[in-house]
Design an enzyme around this catalytic site. Structure first.
Site, PDB file in Angstrom:
ATOM      1  N   HIS A  34       0.802  -1.260   0.091  1.00 44.34           N
ATOM      2  CA  HIS A  34       0.167  -0.044   0.093  1.00 44.34           C
ATOM      3  C   HIS A  34       0.818   1.146   0.043  1.00 44.34           C
ATOM      4  CE1 HIS A  34      -4.004  -1.319  -0.350  1.00 44.34           C
ATOM      5  NE2 HIS A  34      -3.661  -2.194   0.097  1.00 44.34           N
TER       6      HIS A  34
ATOM      7  N   CYS B  75      -4.587  -4.025 -14.099  1.00 39.22           N
ATOM      8  CA  CYS B  75      -5.245  -2.617 -13.238  1.00 39.22           C
ATOM      9  C   CYS B  75      -4.155  -2.973 -11.935  1.00 39.22           C
ATOM     10  CB  CYS B  75      -6.611  -2.689 -12.687  1.00 39.22           C
ATOM     11  SG  CYS B  75      -7.052  -4.018 -11.561  1.00 39.22           S
TER      12      CYS B  75
HETATM   13  C1  PEP Z   1      -4.270  -6.211  -7.117  1.00 38.27           C
HETATM   14  O1  PEP Z   1      -4.328  -7.103  -6.250  1.00 38.27           O
HETATM   15  O2  PEP Z   1      -3.503  -6.107  -8.297  1.00 38.27           O
HETATM   16  C2  PEP Z   1      -5.241  -5.095  -7.138  1.00 38.27           C
HETATM   17  C3  PEP Z   1      -5.277  -4.258  -8.358  1.00 38.27           C
HETATM   18  O3  PEP Z   1      -5.841  -4.850  -6.101  1.00 38.27           O
HETATM   19  P1  PEP Z   1      -5.338  -4.195  -4.530  1.00 38.27           P
HETATM   20  O4  PEP Z   1      -3.858  -3.701  -5.090  1.00 38.27           O
HETATM   21  O5  PEP Z   1      -6.082  -3.279  -4.307  1.00 38.27           O
HETATM   22  O6  PEP Z   1      -5.429  -5.475  -3.627  1.00 38.27           O
END
Ligand code: PEP
Ligand code: MG
Length: 556
Positions: A186, A486
């Site tokens: 994050h 994404c």
């Molecule tokens: C992922 O896991 O690549 C994603 C886009 O979701 P997050 O990073 O929010 O888990």
């Protein structure tokens, strides 16, 4: 002396500024006994620390104004509460150190508050914050939480959780350095959302002295400590030249021969929209709705609050595409009222879509709010579920969308290897796929995305990950459907070319990366991207895959 440290660069650009540490939770001070003759001095230390913390809270209240001022002033009063102070003095008189006496006196007061009705119980967190500040001052350690600075700084932390970062003032943060975390943590995602340079997985980050000037190069992962004026000028000139080159590349995403690859933005809410529009995003490829759920630890946001947030994002892209991901709670994004507290392996437990299927009322409210938000807008709405494991999951999600009367395309995120392996079966239930390469890497390599020590395995250049991307894209093509990326992989300009060569149909990333990806993609034809993709897949390691793709694209 100038020294260079090397971590993992996760958000482009160069930041130069003073180090400010994110304070960690205050530890319990040891319960050691002091001799009677020291009592008076300890009482003086306690009073001084209390007064300093109260004065600091008042000053911050004055600066903040409004509702925040009232809260901070109330905290300052708590700090100086005469009964609490008398209790601290009493404890020191019978042999406690100042820090231990404060810690224990606040604990006793806390118990009293916690049992005294809902309003006062709600003040417990404020009281804990006051106690932590006083104890930190007495122990001479950084204040817990986000630094109290009114000057811009480079934030150094062990790792950052979404809840910590919600309190950051983005206008003050020049860049991030964290000890833990990988390219998909994050901290990395937030840095990209804020458009600030970041380096993660830097061993010893905690030892960078508070106030030292450092330069953070978020592209190479280099940290320059005590840098010379020459080095500083060199870094600043390179950053300015890069910025100018990027500004010259505009328009929709496409390869040199005109193969279109829409470049979309990852957003966490309406606050991220202006940066997305400014970067020329062609829409939103991932709206992480869980950020709307972080404000209240006990309840989901009301339908009305959700409608408003969704509508603001939808309105920003009137003709564009907006892909909303329903709540992805659990594991690295726990929500107190939904996430089981006792799972031995939260990343493998009830998270993402699994949580929503266990709490259908939360999903229903979210889908209804989305339907209302999109009413009357020409926007091209797509809604997708996180952590879809198989066709049964995909069907359950599509059924819930239909039941809520949602006029949108329904999709599934590919974050679990099983979904990539059986993508065609999942596509019998939904209309598009979106590869969440962060979690897909985590589950493919059994490498926790929050642990810096395994960041090698979260590298999206890993050929096994590229194989799963290729499988998903091929399945979508065979079904005549789309398959975007994404996850953070899309924000690496060279990898974006490889993903395009693998057949991915759109790329969604933190807004700050869009200009970098757009400029790089425009340099190569689709055929070159396909050759680079084949070369990367033929490699045996992430490092080799990157070099092989680079060699193909630079014509070596
Ligand atoms: C992922 O896991 O690549 C994603 C886009 O979701 P997050 O990073 O929010 O888990
Ligand atoms: Mg994910």
């Amino acid at each position: 002396m100038e020294t260079t440290l090397r971590g993992v660069g996760v958000s482009h650009g160069v930041a130069i500024g003073e180090v400010r540490h994110m304070g960690t939770a205050v530890l319990e001070p040891p319960a050691k006994q002091i001799p009677a003759e020291d009592a008076e001095r300890e009482q003086g230390r306690a009073r001084q620390a209390v007064d300093a913390v109260a004065a600091d809270l008042m000053a911050r209240g004055n600066l903040a104004g409004g509702e925040a001022q009232a809260v901070l002033e109330a905290q300052a009063m708590m700090a100086q509460d005469p009964e609490l102070m008398a209790d601290v003095d009493r404890r020191i008189a019978v042999g406690s150190t100042a820090e231990r006496a404060v810690y224990d006196a606040f604990a006793a007061y806390r118990e009293l508050l916690a049992g005294a009705g809902e309003y006062l119980a709600g003040r417990v967190a404020d009281l804990d914050d006051v106690r932590n500040r006083i104890v930190a001052r007495l122990l001479g350690v950084p204040m817990p939480g986000v630094p109290d600075s009114d000057q811009p700084y480079v934030l150094v932390a062990r790792d950052l959780a979404p809840a910590d970062t919600a309190l950051l003032d983005p206008s003050l943060v020049l860049g991030f350095v964290t000890e833990e975390g990988g390219p998909t943590s994050h901290s990395a995602i937030l840095a990209r959302a804020l458009g600030v340079p970041a380096v993660v997985a830097l061993p010893g980050a905690g030892e960078l002295a508070e106030g030292t000037v450092i330069a953070v190069d978020g592209s190479t992962g280099d940290i320059f400590v005590n840098l010379s004026e020459e080095k500083k000028a060199e870094l600043e000139a390179a950053a300015a030249a890069r910025k100018a080159a990027l500004a010259a590349s505009t328009g929709p995403g496409a390869t040199a021969d005109g193969h279109k690859v829409p470049l979309l933005a990852n957003v966490g809410g309406p606050a991220d929209v202006p940066a997305a529009v400014e970067a020329g995003a062609e829409g939103v490829g991932l709206f992480r709705t869980e950020f709307l759920f972080l404000d209240d630890s006990k309840n989901a946001p009301s339908e009305a609050k959700q409608v408003e947030a969704y509508r603001q994002v939808l309105e920003a892209f009137p003709e564009g595409r907006v892909v909303v991901r329903v709540l992805d709670a659990g594991a690295d994004k726990p929500l107190d009222f939904l996430t089981p507290a006792d799972e031995p392996n939260p990343a493998l437990g009830v998270r993402g879509l699994r949580t929503l299927l266990d709490h259908p009322e939360i999903l229903r409210t979210q889908l209804t709010a989305l339907a209302k938000a999109a009413e009357g807008l020409p926007v091209y709405l797509e809604v997708m579920a996180p952590m879809v494991a198989d066709r049964q999951d995909a069907k359950a999600f599509a059924d819930a969308c239909r039941e809520a009367g949602l006029q949108a395309k329904f999709g599934a995120m590919v974050e679990i290897p099983s979904a990539a392996l059986r993508a065609r079966s999942i596509l019998q239930e939904v209309e598009f796929l979106s590869l969440g390469t962060n979690d897909l890497a985590q589950y493919t390599f059994a490498a926790d995305r929050q642990v810096g020590a395994v960041s090698r395995l979260q590298d999206p250049w890993q050929p096994a990950l590229l194989d799963l991307v290729a499988l998903s894209a091929e399945a979508a093509k065979a079904e005549g459907k789309s398959c975007g990326v994404c996850g953070e992989a899309a924000s690496d300009p060279l990898l974006a070319c490889v993903l395009t060569g693998l057949g991915v149909t759109s790329l969604s990333m933190g807004s700050a990366s869009i200009p970098y990806v757009r400029a790089t993609l425009a340099k190569y034809t689709l055929a070159q991207c396909e050759r680079a993709a084949a070369a990367a897949r033929a490699a045996d390691s992430a490092e080799e895959a990157r070099s092989a793709a680079q060699a193909v694209l630079s014509g070596e």
